[in-house]
Design a protein around this motif. Structure first.
Motif, PDB file in Angstrom:
ATOM      1  N   LYS A 164      49.069  -1.260   9.796  1.00  0.00           N
ATOM      2  CA  LYS A 164      49.754   0.031   9.801  1.00  0.00           C
ATOM      3  C   LYS A 164      50.048   0.474   8.371  1.00  0.00           C
ATOM      4  CE  LYS A 164      52.013  -0.067  14.349  1.00  0.00           C
ATOM      5  NZ  LYS A 164      53.326  -0.113  15.051  1.00  0.00           N
ATOM      6  N   ILE A 165      50.450  -0.477   7.549  1.00  0.00           N
ATOM      7  CA  ILE A 165      50.725  -0.183   6.138  1.00  0.00           C
ATOM      8  C   ILE A 165      49.443   0.249   5.443  1.00  0.00           C
ATOM      9  CG2 ILE A 165      51.344  -1.254   3.930  1.00  0.00           C
ATOM     10  CD1 ILE A 165      53.342  -2.989   5.549  1.00  0.00           C
ATOM     11  N   ARG A 166      48.362  -0.455   5.697  1.00  0.00           N
ATOM     12  CA  ARG A 166      47.077  -0.081   5.101  1.00  0.00           C
ATOM     13  C   ARG A 166      46.678   1.338   5.500  1.00  0.00           C
ATOM     14  NH1 ARG A 166      44.250  -5.877   6.511  1.00  0.00           N
ATOM     15  NH2 ARG A 166      44.175  -6.738   4.367  1.00  0.00           N
ATOM     16  N   THR A 167      46.847   1.666   6.767  1.00  0.00           N
ATOM     17  CA  THR A 167      46.481   2.998   7.256  1.00  0.00           C
ATOM     18  C   THR A 167      47.316   4.080   6.591  1.00  0.00           C
ATOM     19  OG1 THR A 167      45.804   2.095   9.401  1.00  0.00           O
ATOM     20  CG2 THR A 167      46.305   4.451   9.307  1.00  0.00           C
ATOM     21  N   ALA A 168      48.617   3.836   6.463  1.00  0.00           N
ATOM     22  CA  ALA A 168      49.502   4.818   5.840  1.00  0.00           C
ATOM     23  C   ALA A 168      49.127   5.072   4.390  1.00  0.00           C
ATOM     24  CB  ALA A 168      50.952   4.348   5.939  1.00  0.00           C
ATOM     25  N   ILE A 169      48.829   4.003   3.653  1.00  0.00           N
ATOM     26  CA  ILE A 169      48.446   4.159   2.246  1.00  0.00           C
ATOM     27  C   ILE A 169      47.092   4.854   2.124  1.00  0.00           C
ATOM     28  CG2 ILE A 169      47.881   2.909   0.121  1.00  0.00           C
ATOM     29  CD1 ILE A 169      49.908   0.783   0.950  1.00  0.00           C
ATOM     30  N   ALA A 170      46.155   4.508   3.016  1.00  0.00           N
ATOM     31  CA  ALA A 170      44.825   5.122   2.983  1.00  0.00           C
ATOM     32  C   ALA A 170      44.913   6.629   3.224  1.00  0.00           C
ATOM     33  CB  ALA A 170      43.925   4.468   4.021  1.00  0.00           C
ATOM     34  N   ARG A 171      45.753   7.038   4.168  1.00  0.00           N
ATOM     35  CA  ARG A 171      45.922   8.472   4.449  1.00  0.00           C
ATOM     36  C   ARG A 171      46.508   9.184   3.228  1.00  0.00           C
ATOM     37  NH1 ARG A 171      46.146  10.895   9.247  1.00  0.00           N
ATOM     38  NH2 ARG A 171      48.042  12.047   8.660  1.00  0.00           N
ATOM     39  N   TRP A 172      47.467   8.564   2.596  1.00  0.00           N
ATOM     40  CA  TRP A 172      48.080   9.165   1.408  1.00  0.00           C
ATOM     41  C   TRP A 172      47.063   9.272   0.273  1.00  0.00           C
ATOM     42  CZ3 TRP A 172      49.312   6.564  -3.333  1.00  0.00           C
ATOM     43  CH2 TRP A 172      50.039   7.357  -4.237  1.00  0.00           C
ATOM     44  N   GLU A 173      46.281   8.215   0.056  1.00  0.00           N
ATOM     45  CA  GLU A 173      45.296   8.236  -1.026  1.00  0.00           C
ATOM     46  C   GLU A 173      44.144   9.194  -0.736  1.00  0.00           C
ATOM     47  OE1 GLU A 173      45.939   3.847  -3.084  1.00  0.00           O
ATOM     48  OE2 GLU A 173      44.232   4.121  -1.738  1.00  0.00           O
ATOM     49  N   ALA A 174      43.911   9.483   0.537  1.00  0.00           N
ATOM     50  CA  ALA A 174      42.868  10.449   0.910  1.00  0.00           C
ATOM     51  C   ALA A 174      43.335  11.891   0.733  1.00  0.00           C
ATOM     52  CB  ALA A 174      42.428  10.214   2.348  1.00  0.00           C
ATOM     53  N   GLY A 175      44.621  12.035   0.394  1.00  0.00           N
ATOM     54  CA  GLY A 175      45.145  13.369   0.147  1.00  0.00           C
ATOM     55  C   GLY A 175      45.672  14.081   1.363  1.00  0.00           C
ATOM     56  N   VAL A 176      45.822  13.378   2.473  1.00  0.00           N
ATOM     57  CA  VAL A 176      46.357  14.006   3.684  1.00  0.00           C
ATOM     58  C   VAL A 176      47.795  14.472   3.431  1.00  0.00           C
ATOM     59  CG1 VAL A 176      46.950  13.673   6.102  1.00  0.00           C
ATOM     60  CG2 VAL A 176      44.889  12.591   5.154  1.00  0.00           C
ATOM     61  N   GLY A 177      48.022  15.755   3.571  1.00  0.00           N
ATOM     62  CA  GLY A 177      49.353  16.308   3.346  1.00  0.00           C
ATOM     63  C   GLY A 177      49.694  16.512   1.888  1.00  0.00           C
ATOM     64  N   HIS A 178      48.717  16.311   0.981  1.00  0.00           N
ATOM     65  CA  HIS A 178      48.994  16.484  -0.449  1.00  0.00           C
ATOM     66  C   HIS A 178      49.299  17.946  -0.754  1.00  0.00           C
ATOM     67  CE1 HIS A 178      48.767  15.634  -4.746  1.00  0.00           C
ATOM     68  NE2 HIS A 178      48.006  16.726  -4.871  1.00  0.00           N
ATOM     69  N   VAL A 179      50.365  18.186  -1.520  1.00  0.00           N
ATOM     70  CA  VAL A 179      50.792  19.553  -1.811  1.00  0.00           C
ATOM     71  C   VAL A 179      50.571  19.900  -3.278  1.00  0.00           C
ATOM     72  CG1 VAL A 179      52.730  21.172  -1.780  1.00  0.00           C
ATOM     73  CG2 VAL A 179      52.493  19.457   0.049  1.00  0.00           C
ATOM     74  N   SER A 180      51.143  19.102  -4.166  1.00  0.00           N
ATOM     75  CA  SER A 180      51.025  19.404  -5.592  1.00  0.00           C
ATOM     76  C   SER A 180      51.080  18.119  -6.406  1.00  0.00           C
ATOM     77  CB  SER A 180      52.151  20.352  -6.024  1.00  0.00           C
ATOM     78  OG  SER A 180      53.416  19.722  -5.833  1.00  0.00           O
ATOM     79  N   GLY A 181      50.840  18.265  -7.716  1.00  0.00           N
ATOM     80  CA  GLY A 181      50.886  17.118  -8.599  1.00  0.00           C
ATOM     81  C   GLY A 181      49.566  16.368  -8.624  1.00  0.00           C
ATOM     82  N   PRO A 182      49.479  15.330  -9.479  1.00  0.00           N
ATOM     83  CA  PRO A 182      48.246  14.550  -9.579  1.00  0.00           C
ATOM     84  C   PRO A 182      47.893  13.895  -8.246  1.00  0.00           C
ATOM     85  CG  PRO A 182      49.769  14.033 -11.379  1.00  0.00           C
ATOM     86  CD  PRO A 182      50.533  14.852 -10.390  1.00  0.00           C
ATOM     87  N   ARG A 183      46.617  13.873  -7.952  1.00  0.00           N
ATOM     88  CA  ARG A 183      46.177  13.230  -6.708  1.00  0.00           C
ATOM     89  C   ARG A 183      46.244  11.716  -6.871  1.00  0.00           C
ATOM     90  NH1 ARG A 183      44.039  16.875  -3.278  1.00  0.00           N
ATOM     91  NH2 ARG A 183      43.232  15.205  -1.958  1.00  0.00           N
ATOM     92  N   PRO A 184      46.485  10.981  -5.794  1.00  0.00           N
ATOM     93  CA  PRO A 184      46.529   9.511  -5.869  1.00  0.00           C
ATOM     94  C   PRO A 184      45.242   8.955  -6.461  1.00  0.00           C
ATOM     95  CG  PRO A 184      47.332  10.283  -3.750  1.00  0.00           C
ATOM     96  CD  PRO A 184      46.760  11.486  -4.437  1.00  0.00           C
ATOM     97  N   ASP A 185      45.369   7.921  -7.277  1.00  0.00           N
ATOM     98  CA  ASP A 185      44.209   7.346  -7.964  1.00  0.00           C
ATOM     99  C   ASP A 185      43.649   6.109  -7.266  1.00  0.00           C
ATOM    100  OD1 ASP A 185      46.178   5.491  -8.483  1.00  0.00           O
ATOM    101  OD2 ASP A 185      46.304   5.909 -10.620  1.00  0.00           O
ATOM    102  N   GLY A 186      44.192   5.733  -6.108  1.00  0.00           N
ATOM    103  CA  GLY A 186      43.644   4.615  -5.351  1.00  0.00           C
ATOM    104  C   GLY A 186      44.143   3.244  -5.759  1.00  0.00           C
TER     105      GLY A 186
END
Length: 356
Positions: free
Chosen positions: A151-173
């Motif tokens: 579940k933790i892996r899935t949550a981080i993967a979604r965040w790094e994929a930019g899901v729900g990203h609004v502003s600021g630097p994109r996650p670098d993985g």
């Protein structure tokens, strides 16, 4: 000095008392006496630590902070003569009511400072030697299950994929790779962030990482890589499971700095990541996914529990860099409530009922 008494023994006791009082009234190091303020001893103690240079600067700063915030508010207006067993015992018990951690930290620095006064013959005994032992309620270490890890892996993967990203630097993985390295090595977060390219071998038959440093952040100083882990005995080479070696390969491919001494994980400016920032980012990302209570150290306990459950505590301790399995058992392994079912078969053999 002389003394008289109704008997030789009585005269001897009186003489010893006078000698003891005389010693307490005379300065022994030319600077401090039993009538000196406790604050003067604290300054003297910190200077002595600096002169010896036996402990790390981080530990020294921790001692100073604990002394300033925990002990001095209570003892700053006392002389050394006034600090007795009763006062120390009551102080530690009051701190224990607030938390075990505060009591333990207070006990350590107060004991060390007063011990210096004894060694330098300013006080005859250390009152902390007779303070009641701290009692801590039994604590069972927690650990993640395989389902929770995914579940933790899935949550981080979604965040790094930019899901729900609004502003600021994109996650670098990097966050997902950091988590995979923690899960595959049991390393402390500071050790993970201190891994260099030269410490990584993912081309041999058995991919591995050498854990040989840690990241240090001190107030007023730039964050830097220390060339040894928490302890010198914590240096170790850890074979990597597939999920970790894959994550490391991806990170190596993305990293711009090809210098062998370059850190595997670093900021966009090429500086070391701080452990606090990684903790904060992990907490924020998982919090947005409704997952709470996950810290880098929880991954370390999770790994220790998995190795113990599938092998033994000795192997778990070796992986964590512990020299004593008692530490591993007490602080890192979640105890299973399920007793090995083999006991039922053994007891059937031992106490089988006679057939009529």
């Amino acid at each position: 000095m002389q003394s008289t008494g109704t008997s030789a023994k009585a005269a001897e006791r009186t003489l010893k008392g006078k000698l003891s009082e005389r010693k307490l009234m005379q300065p022994t190091n030319g600077y401090l006496t039993p009538d000196s303020a406790f604050t003067e001893l604290v300054t003297y103690w910190l200077d002595d630590i600096d002169a010896e240079g036996r402990i790390s600067k981080t530990t020294r700063n921790l001692y100073e902070r604990n002394m300033r915030t925990l002990v001095l508010p209570v003892f700053q207006y006392l002389t050394l003569r006034e600090i007795d067993v009763v006062r120390c015992d009551q102080f530690i018990k009051q701190m224990a009511k607030l938390s075990y951690s505060r009591a333990k930290q207070s006990r350590v620095v107060l004991r060390l400072a007063l011990e210096l006064a004894v060694r330098h013959e300013i006080l005859p005994t250390n009152p902390m030697d007779h303070v009641a032992r701290l009692h801590r309620e039994p604590h069972i270490p927690d650990a993640l299950t395989a389902v929770e890890v995914n579940k933790i892996r899935t949550a981080i993967a979604r965040w790094e994929a930019g899901v729900g990203h609004v502003s600021g630097p994109r996650p670098d993985g990097q966050l997902s790779s950091i988590v995979e390295v923690m899960l595959g090595t049991s390393a402390r977060i500071g050790e993970v962030l201190a891994i260099r390219r030269v410490d990584v071998d993912v081309t041999s038959a058995v991919p591995c990482i050498r854990l040989a440093g840690t990241i240090v952040s001190r107030k007023g100083e730039l964050t830097f890589r220390q060339d040894h882990p928490k302890t010198a005995k914590s240096r170790r080479v850890v074979a990597l499971p597939t999920f970790t070696s894959d994550a490391v390969r991806r990170r190596l491919a993305k990293a711009r700095d090809r210098d062998p001494d370059a850190l595997l994980f670093q900021s966009r400016d090429g500086t070391p990541l701080t452990t606090n920032n990684v903790r904060r980012q992990l907490r924020t990302v998982l919090g947005e996914a409704g997952i709470a209570g996950v810290t880098p150290h929880l991954f370390r306990r999770t790994v220790a529990t998995a190795v113990n459950d599938n092998a033994n505590v000795e192997l778990a301790a070796e992986l964590l860099g512990h020299t004593d399995t008692k530490i591993t058992v007490q602080h890192y392994i979640r105890r299973s409530e399920v007793v090995n079912p083999a006991t039922a078969e053994l007891l059937d053999k031992a106490f089988a009922k006679d057939e009529d």
